[in-house]
Scaffold this active site. Structure first.
Site, short mmCIF file in Angstrom:
data_model
loop_
_atom_site.label_atom_id
_atom_site.label_comp_id
_atom_site.label_asym_id
_atom_site.label_seq_id
_atom_site.Cartn_x
_atom_site.Cartn_y
_atom_site.Cartn_z
CB SER A 1 12.80 28.30 19.36
OG SER A 1 12.15 29.51 19.09
CB SER B 1 6.82 -5.14 0.68
OG SER B 1 5.51 -4.87 0.23
N GLY C 1 0.83 -1.20 0.00
CA GLY C 1 0.00 0.00 0.00
C GLY C 1 0.86 1.25 0.00
CG ASP D 1 -2.58 0.15 8.81
OD1 ASP D 1 -3.34 1.13 8.67
OD2 ASP D 1 -2.71 -0.91 8.20
#
Length: 777
Positions: free
Chosen positions: A537, A118, A22, A163
């Site tokens: 900052s 993957s 995805g 996710d």
């Protein structure tokens, strides 16, 4: 047989990068970082289009990349090199073809950006690599000489997932952008919900991971949340209805319930938004609506954090490739608090899968433990601040404290979220939270005003709606207690403060220092004091992160994106943008990293004529080479205190003068826009977490005498994120060892090392490579 290129000399590599699974905001930033860092290290870089599908198909799907090929990538959502499901790569035959295509292209290292599936496929590919090469030789598709330089394949993983479902890392690329989409939607829904006194059930993504649901609930002040890892109790229907009923009786006009798409009860029965809606409609008689956010959560430009995270992880991935040996386990690049680290990929994937297995086995305690420690902390913070009437958490009466809460310094996004969390936690534990309005001047001058003074006890209904509000609801002021120390001590004694929680920037840090030094003279200050740094900052000693800095960065990036679009429209234009940040270059540097600035000027480094000469010459060269193939504009960022002489306007005028009409220059000053409006989700959730930690810290001193408190150097402390840890630092030590009082910033600023990355990725010439007189390379 197809020809194969000769290997690069030494440790240099041809590095391929692909996105898989995805899409998630920030993937393009990672691709850009991998490409440009590879080129800087003398390597070659290749983009593999359409994920593993492109690796299997080869040919035009594998493209050699130059610096300009990834220009403009940082601000783009999704993945510009594409992603696709690839059934072929799941089979050995597909991986065999992929191996051949890599050898033909000369690629000997891969950076994979994707989810756990993957990354698991990538490690399988690496394990099979030598066997695949042998098979290609046996099949006479390649020769032994051709595969000889490619005996070892290096793979590095980056986790791209909205996710945030990968164990071993606090955040994945895209998760905070997705959270921002959710919070923006819920903030909008809040208005209509309050108008009609409605309830809204909002479904968010997360099949096996409740991170989005948890953080959305924490960031928006939701009444109830359903997570896969931590289902509600068996009597959740009564519990939820009870909490919502009590909130309504307190005067709350709206109800928000967040449901993860993978939510279920203790018996693993699915909990759907419809179930919740019916319960609220039928039992509580609330006018209830369902909103399913869907793929809106994936879209849009990445937020500041995801741009920074993807860039730093992409750079680290290239370093990991070059450091790797054949024996090095495949690493995945992670982030723990503020630190980029490498971890074993297979262990991270194994732990991730173990979460799903633990949920399936109904071992929810184990599921929570397998998530990172930060996840459990956020869950506990949410549970203790969403409902204040929890008898089990209430301390015995002798441990109850009167805790003052004060804001000092300029407003910063997240101040109100921290105050709300502190008040809620105090009430849950039995303490009395007391707001000291308008800083120390408000305390001293208006504490006994009639009918309403500046010292006020706080109730839950006072702060319930503050989590998403910017600025400071109790007022803030830069003045210090030293302006009237006797009156400050008098007020501390009059209102019997047992502890003080200060939220603010460097002025707040200075205020705590003054109170510490005044302890010998004023017994009223011999109480525990905790400082939560909150300033755009990010210049408070003792921490690498201040609440409000992320909100500032997002506001500045939105401004710079618009400016860059204007610069792109004319193509031959550069904008010099002035950033805030006091005498700390943090905002300028991180914004430069996240926007792809050509140069960044900071107070730490200063500005001189030779530096400007080099940068102007670089601009000349850059515009001369630009043939119009890319219309991305150019930006230079300058901190407001980088130089007294070379102001933003002066630099823009110098560039325009030296351009001789070949390109244009403009300057832009966003000013107080940078203080932001609505706090970013990161500032909200971190403010809540750190505020709860601060009150818990103050509780440790309950019941101790003033002598015991003074004897403990930790009784006045600043909370901070340092590297991979959240720590409390004793004020006296931080003051002496870590503070640059003259420049109002820490002595050691951890982000300074990122300045080099900004220059590397922008292609800014190194001083040693340029002529000292004319600035030419």
């Amino acid at each position: 047989m197809p020809p194969t290129p000769a290997p690069l000399p030494g440790k240099k590599r041809r590095i391929g990068v692909l996105t898989s699974g995805g899409d998630s905001p920030g993937m393009n930033g990672a691709v850009r970082a991998v490409v440009r860092m590879s080129l800087d290290q003398g390597c070659e870089s290749f983009a593999i289009y359409e994920g593993y599908e492109g690796l299997v198909r080869g040919g035009d799907f594998i493209k050699k990349m130059g610096r300009d090929d990834v220009r403009g990538y940082l601000s783009e959502g999704g993945t510009l090199i594409g992603t696709a499901r690839c059934m072929a790569f799941m089979e050995r035959a597909g991986r065999l073809q992929a191996a051949k295509n890599m050898v033909v292209a000369g690629i000997d290292a891969l950076v994979i950006i994707g989810g756990d599936g993957s990354l698991t496929g990538a490690d399988t590919f690496r394990r099979e690599w030598s066997g695949l090469l042998s098979e290609l030789v046996d099949n006479k598709e390649l020769t032994a000489d051709q595969i000889k330089p490619f005996q070892h394949l290096n793979i590095v993983g980056l986790v791209g997932s909205i996710d945030n479902d990968m164990s071993s890392t606090d955040a994945t690329i895209g998760c905070y952008s997705s959270l921002a989409r959710i919070c923006e939607a819920v903030d909008c829904i809040d208005a209509t919900a309050s108008s009609h006194q409605r309830a809204f059930v909002i479904e968010v993504m997360g099949r096996h991971c409740g991170w989005l649901a948890q953080m959305a609930a924490l960031s928006t002040g939701a009444d109830f949340a359903f997570l896969p890892e931590k289902p509600p109790n068996e009597n959740w229907k009564e519990e939820m209805c009870g909490i919502i009923s009590r909130h309504r009786k307190m005067g709350k006009r709206k109800t928000i319930v967040i449901v993860a798409e993978g939510a279920h009860d203790l018996s693993l029965n699915k909990v759907t938004p419809t179930h919740v809606k019916d319960l609220l409609s039928n039992t509580l008689k609330l006018d209830t609506r369902i909103t399913t956010l869907g793929h809106v959560q994936r879209g849009g430009s990445p937020c500041a954090y995801d741009r920074m995270l993807s860039t730093l992880q992409g750079c680290e991935a290239v370093k990991a490739v070059l450091d790797a040996t054949p024996e090095t386990p495949t690493p995945v690049i992670c982030v723990i608090e503020n630190k980029i680290v490498r971890k074993p990929l297979l262990k991270a994937v194994e732990d991730t899968h173990a979460v799903a297995k633990a949920i399936e086995a109904k071992d929810f305690d184990r599921a929570m433990k397998l998530r990172d420690a930060e996840f459990a902390e956020y869950h506990n913070a949410y549970m203790t601040t969403t409902a204040t009437d929890q008898p089990k958490m209430r301390l015995p009466e002798e441990k109850h404290m009167r805790i003052g809460i004060i804001h000092v310094g300029a407003p910063a996004g997240g101040m109100n979220a921290a105050t709300r969390a502190a008040v809620a936690y105090c009430l849950t534990r039995g303490h009395t939270p007391i707001a000291l309005h308008n800083g120390f001047p408000g305390l001293c001058r208006h504490h006994d005003d009639k009918p309403l003074g500046s010292v006020r006890e706080m109730s839950w209904s006072d702060v319930e709606g503050w989590v998403s509000k910017g600025g400071s609801e109790i007022g803030t002021n830069r003045a210090l207690p030293s302006d009237d120390m006797p009156k400050t001590a008098f007020c501390f004694e009059k209102y019997k403060l047992d502890a003080l929680f200060i939220i603010g920037g460097f002025e707040a840090f200075t205020a705590v220092s003054e109170l510490r030094k005044a302890r010998p003279e004023y017994p009223a200050f011999r109480i525990p004091i905790a400082l939560l740094p909150a300033t755009i900052s990010n210049n408070v000693p003792g921490t690498e992160y201040s609440v409000g800095s992320d909100t500032c960065l997002n506001a500045l990036l939105e401004y710079c994106d618009a400016i860059k679009q204007s610069a792109s429209a004319s193509r031959r234009r550069v904008f010099v943008v002035e950033t805030q940040g006091g005498k700390s270059g943090y905002i300028a540097t991180i914004a430069g990293l996240s926007i792809g600035a050509l140069a960044v000027y900071t107070p730490e480094e200063g500005i001189n004529i030779r530096m400007l000469s080099r940068d102007i010459e670089h601009l000349r060269s850059s515009f001369a080479k630009d043939q119009g193939q890319s219309r991305a504009g150019k930006l230079i960022l300058r901190n407001e205190h980088a130089s007294d002489t070379y102001t933003t306007e002066v630099i823009a005028n110098m560039i325009r003068e030296e351009a001789k009409g070949r390109f244009e220059s403009r300057f832009a000053i966003p000013g107080h826009v940078q203080q932001g409006g609505t706090p970013s989700p990161m500032d909200r959730v971190r403010a809540v977490r750190l505020a709860v930690k601060c009150i818990t810290f103050l509780e440790e001193f309950a019941g101790k005498s003033k002598e015991e408190i003074v004897a403990d150097p930790m009784s006045m402390s600043v909370i901070g994120i340092k590297g991979a840890s959240v720590v409390f630092g004793a004020m006296e030590k931080v003051e002496k060892e870590e503070t640059n009082w003259k420049e109002r910033r820490p002595k050691d600023e951890s982000w300074l090392q990122l300045k080099k990355i900004v220059d590397t990725l922008s292609g800014r010439p190194k001083p040693e490579d340029c002529c000292q007189t004319c600035g030419k390379q």
